[in-house]
Design an enzyme around this catalytic site. Structure first.
Site, PDB file in Angstrom:
ATOM      1  N   TYR A   1       0.927  -1.103   0.069  1.00  0.00           N
ATOM      2  CA  TYR A   1      -0.095  -0.070  -0.107  1.00  0.00           C
ATOM      3  C   TYR A   1       0.912   1.226  -0.058  1.00  0.00           C
ATOM      4  O   TYR A   1       0.430   2.190  -0.699  1.00  0.00           O
ATOM      5  CB  TYR A   1      -0.885   0.050   1.239  1.00  0.00           C
ATOM      6  CG  TYR A   1      -1.967   1.184   1.349  1.00  0.00           C
ATOM      7  CD1 TYR A   1      -3.109   1.122   0.736  1.00  0.00           C
ATOM      8  CD2 TYR A   1      -1.496   2.174   1.903  1.00  0.00           C
ATOM      9  CE1 TYR A   1      -4.170   2.299   0.882  1.00  0.00           C
ATOM     10  CE2 TYR A   1      -2.562   3.485   1.901  1.00  0.00           C
ATOM     11  CZ  TYR A   1      -3.786   3.317   1.318  1.00  0.00           C
ATOM     12  OH  TYR A   1      -4.545   4.282   1.621  1.00  0.00           O
TER      13      TYR A   1
ATOM     14  N   HIS B   1       1.421   4.017  -2.923  1.00  0.00           N
ATOM     15  CA  HIS B   1       1.288   5.494  -2.958  1.00  0.00           C
ATOM     16  C   HIS B   1       2.568   6.100  -3.038  1.00  0.00           C
ATOM     17  O   HIS B   1       2.496   7.456  -3.488  1.00  0.00           O
ATOM     18  CB  HIS B   1       0.813   5.899  -1.473  1.00  0.00           C
ATOM     19  CG  HIS B   1      -0.739   5.588  -1.479  1.00  0.00           C
ATOM     20  ND1 HIS B   1      -1.460   4.315  -1.506  1.00  0.00           N
ATOM     21  CD2 HIS B   1      -2.080   6.387  -1.375  1.00  0.00           C
ATOM     22  CE1 HIS B   1      -2.711   4.347  -1.576  1.00  0.00           C
ATOM     23  NE2 HIS B   1      -3.017   5.732  -1.491  1.00  0.00           N
TER      24      HIS B   1
ATOM     25  N   TYR C   1      -2.854  16.248   1.594  1.00  0.00           N
ATOM     26  CA  TYR C   1      -3.523  14.978   1.762  1.00  0.00           C
ATOM     27  C   TYR C   1      -2.696  13.955   2.369  1.00  0.00           C
ATOM     28  O   TYR C   1      -1.514  13.719   2.158  1.00  0.00           O
ATOM     29  CB  TYR C   1      -3.946  14.557   0.458  1.00  0.00           C
ATOM     30  CG  TYR C   1      -4.933  13.206   0.517  1.00  0.00           C
ATOM     31  CD1 TYR C   1      -5.460  12.535   1.454  1.00  0.00           C
ATOM     32  CD2 TYR C   1      -5.507  12.860  -0.679  1.00  0.00           C
ATOM     33  CE1 TYR C   1      -6.178  11.552   1.268  1.00  0.00           C
ATOM     34  CE2 TYR C   1      -6.204  11.543  -0.821  1.00  0.00           C
ATOM     35  CZ  TYR C   1      -6.753  11.191   0.078  1.00  0.00           C
ATOM     36  OH  TYR C   1      -7.472   9.951   0.088  1.00  0.00           O
TER      37      TYR C   1
ATOM     38  N   TRP D   1      -7.644   4.097 -10.392  1.00  0.00           N
ATOM     39  CA  TRP D   1      -6.837   4.097  -9.032  1.00  0.00           C
ATOM     40  C   TRP D   1      -7.546   2.990  -8.049  1.00  0.00           C
ATOM     41  O   TRP D   1      -6.615   2.246  -7.463  1.00  0.00           O
ATOM     42  CB  TRP D   1      -6.545   5.400  -8.391  1.00  0.00           C
ATOM     43  CG  TRP D   1      -5.648   5.278  -7.159  1.00  0.00           C
ATOM     44  CD1 TRP D   1      -6.145   5.298  -5.756  1.00  0.00           C
ATOM     45  CD2 TRP D   1      -4.318   5.153  -7.069  1.00  0.00           C
ATOM     46  NE1 TRP D   1      -5.230   5.038  -5.117  1.00  0.00           N
ATOM     47  CE2 TRP D   1      -4.156   5.125  -5.563  1.00  0.00           C
ATOM     48  CE3 TRP D   1      -3.479   5.273  -7.752  1.00  0.00           C
ATOM     49  CZ2 TRP D   1      -2.734   4.989  -5.027  1.00  0.00           C
ATOM     50  CZ3 TRP D   1      -1.988   4.868  -7.438  1.00  0.00           C
ATOM     51  CH2 TRP D   1      -1.712   4.901  -6.111  1.00  0.00           C
ATOM     52  N   TRP D   2      -8.889   3.159  -7.913  1.00  0.00           N
ATOM     53  CA  TRP D   2      -9.755   2.334  -7.042  1.00  0.00           C
ATOM     54  C   TRP D   2      -9.447   0.688  -7.597  1.00  0.00           C
ATOM     55  O   TRP D   2      -9.111  -0.028  -6.528  1.00  0.00           O
ATOM     56  CB  TRP D   2     -11.026   2.701  -7.075  1.00  0.00           C
ATOM     57  CG  TRP D   2     -11.224   3.834  -6.340  1.00  0.00           C
ATOM     58  CD1 TRP D   2     -10.482   4.851  -5.427  1.00  0.00           C
ATOM     59  CD2 TRP D   2     -12.570   4.527  -6.434  1.00  0.00           C
ATOM     60  NE1 TRP D   2     -11.108   5.930  -5.049  1.00  0.00           N
ATOM     61  CE2 TRP D   2     -12.446   5.786  -5.712  1.00  0.00           C
ATOM     62  CE3 TRP D   2     -13.788   4.473  -7.211  1.00  0.00           C
ATOM     63  CZ2 TRP D   2     -13.299   6.773  -5.470  1.00  0.00           C
ATOM     64  CZ3 TRP D   2     -14.577   5.587  -7.092  1.00  0.00           C
ATOM     65  CH2 TRP D   2     -14.514   6.481  -6.427  1.00  0.00           C
TER      66      TRP D   2
END
Length: 105
Positions: free
Chosen positions: A11, A15, A34, A69-70
């Site tokens: 993960y 990112h 963010y 992306w999802w």
């Protein structure tokens, strides 16, 4: 949001290699800061984002790059049937207990 067991490093890696077109879409949606935090005990993710006033953030889920992306992240986290990360409903939102905004905030 909720990670699946054993995927924290993947993960993080994904990112760290955020797609330029996704970064552009986030910026165009008015997001200027963010962060995503991890509770290592529960693998729960907590996202905090800052958005410019009047920004079109509500349009972000409809962007093709967001949907890609999802799909890319779906093997690492719990997702809804449409592939969007499963998030808690607003009625489950954490209550704010303290906030400080200094001068110029």
């Amino acid at each position: 949001m909720q990670l699946k067991p054993g995927v924290v490093e993947e993960y993080r890696r994904r990112h760290d290699e955020l797609w330029p077109d996704l970064a552009e879409a986030l910026g165009n949606a008015g997001i200027f800061d963010y962060s995503i935090f991890l509770d290592e005990d529960t693998l729960s993710l907590f996202a905090v984002l800052k958005v410019r006033d009047g920004a079109p953030i509500a349009e972000l889920p409809g962007q093709p790059v967001m949907k890609r992306w999802w799909d890319y992240m779906a093997d690492l986290m719990e997702v809804d049937p449409d592939g969007e990360p499963n998030t808690r409903p607003k009625e489950w939102a954490l209550p704010r207990l303290f906030h400080f905004a200094g001068k110029g905030a």
